[in-house]
Scaffold this motif. Structure first.
Motif, mmCIF file in Angstrom:
data_model
loop_
_atom_site.group_PDB
_atom_site.id
_atom_site.type_symbol
_atom_site.label_atom_id
_atom_site.label_comp_id
_atom_site.label_asym_id
_atom_site.label_seq_id
_atom_site.Cartn_x
_atom_site.Cartn_y
_atom_site.Cartn_z
ATOM 1 N N GLY A 1 31.533 36.344 13.040
ATOM 2 C CA GLY A 1 30.405 36.137 11.707
ATOM 3 C C GLY A 1 33.197 36.226 10.707
ATOM 4 N N ASP A 43 28.529 46.596 3.415
ATOM 5 C CA ASP A 43 28.405 46.340 4.603
ATOM 6 C C ASP A 43 26.670 46.760 3.735
ATOM 7 O OD1 ASP A 43 27.227 44.077 6.067
ATOM 8 O OD2 ASP A 43 27.067 46.745 6.810
ATOM 9 N N ALA A 89 28.482 46.032 12.649
ATOM 10 C CA ALA A 89 29.336 45.186 13.629
ATOM 11 C C ALA A 89 29.090 43.602 13.291
ATOM 12 C CB ALA A 89 28.754 45.690 15.240
ATOM 13 N N THR A 90 28.487 43.552 12.421
ATOM 14 C CA THR A 90 27.954 42.091 12.297
ATOM 15 C C THR A 90 28.329 41.841 10.405
ATOM 16 O OG1 THR A 90 25.754 42.930 10.893
ATOM 17 C CG2 THR A 90 26.168 42.173 13.543
ATOM 18 N N THR A 91 29.038 40.279 10.575
ATOM 19 C CA THR A 91 29.310 39.594 8.853
ATOM 20 C C THR A 91 28.249 39.473 8.228
ATOM 21 O OG1 THR A 91 31.764 39.698 10.331
ATOM 22 C CG2 THR A 91 31.160 38.331 7.855
ATOM 23 N N THR A 92 27.694 39.998 7.530
ATOM 24 C CA THR A 92 26.363 39.433 7.343
ATOM 25 C C THR A 92 25.863 39.190 5.222
ATOM 26 O OG1 THR A 92 25.091 40.795 8.085
ATOM 27 C CG2 THR A 92 24.708 38.768 9.390
ATOM 28 N N ASP A 103 25.373 46.704 9.311
ATOM 29 C CA ASP A 103 25.673 46.939 11.225
ATOM 30 C C ASP A 103 26.504 46.352 10.440
ATOM 31 O OD1 ASP A 103 26.296 46.812 12.681
ATOM 32 O OD2 ASP A 103 24.591 45.589 14.063
ATOM 33 N N ASN A 105 33.721 43.298 10.024
ATOM 34 C CA ASN A 105 34.268 43.786 10.568
ATOM 35 C C ASN A 105 35.072 43.605 11.515
ATOM 36 O OD1 ASN A 105 34.332 45.292 13.588
ATOM 37 N ND2 ASN A 105 33.036 46.793 13.111
ATOM 38 N N ASP A 139 33.680 41.702 14.722
ATOM 39 C CA ASP A 139 32.912 40.253 15.333
ATOM 40 C C ASP A 139 33.005 38.637 14.648
ATOM 41 O OD1 ASP A 139 30.166 39.077 14.737
ATOM 42 O OD2 ASP A 139 30.315 39.061 12.310
ATOM 43 N N ARG A 140 34.012 38.434 15.969
ATOM 44 C CA ARG A 140 35.251 37.172 15.269
ATOM 45 C C ARG A 140 34.491 36.133 14.995
ATOM 46 N NH1 ARG A 140 39.141 38.102 20.293
ATOM 47 N NH2 ARG A 140 40.114 39.986 20.083
#
Length: 155
Positions: A137, A11, A20-23, A18, A131, A134-135
């Motif tokens: 994402g 990540d 906590a995110t999925t990007t 971050d 993560n 992060d549902r």
């Protein structure tokens, strides 16, 4: 393999920094963003959005994909840090060090193998990290990866 560490650094290298995110920042233009700049941008976003909401409202834009050199550097650092920690927890570490042994000598082959695995995972575009918190994402990532309409209608 320490999958959590590899996912975190995936990540950092290829996402928005971050956890906590999925990007992803794939497809961005310009020069690669240095890792320390990604960390600084993440901290700035956290201060603006409040400590309880890391990365809130961030779309992943503005950061560039990591270079092969950055992937190599992170892979080497992660492998060494992992095996240095293993070394520190040996019961007879002081005796070994007194004999001139080091974690690099003791874990030579394992260290090289782990570093190579990290490099392969962190540089492979088919490797994805997310993560579980992060549902949204995760749902988006899974719907992108798993296309049920591609399955055959019958056997």
């Amino acid at each position: 393999l320490d999958s959590c560490s590899i996912a975190y650094f995936h990540d950092v290298l290829h996402g928005d920094g971050d956890p906590a995110t999925t990007t992803s920042v794939a497809g961005g233009a310009g020069l690669p963003t240095p890792i320390h700049e990604k960390i600084k941008l993440l901290r700035q976003r956290q201060r603006r959005s409040g400590a309880g909401a890391p990365g809130a409202g961030h779309t992943g834009r503005g950061m560039q994909e990591a270079t092969a050199e950055q992937v190599d550097e992170v892979s080497s650092w992660l492998a060494r840090a992992t095996f240095r920690n293993f070394w520190r927890h040996l019961k007879d570490v002081k005796e070994r060090e007194a004999r001139g042994e080091s974690f690099e000598k003791h874990y030579d082959q394992e260290l090289m193998c782990f570093e190579m695995c990290c490099r392969i995972f962190l540089s492979n575009p088919l490797f994805h990290a997310a993560n579980l918190v992060d549902r949204g994402g995760l749902t988006h990532l899974l719907s992108t990866l798993v296309k049920l309409d591609r399955l055959p209608t019958e056997n």
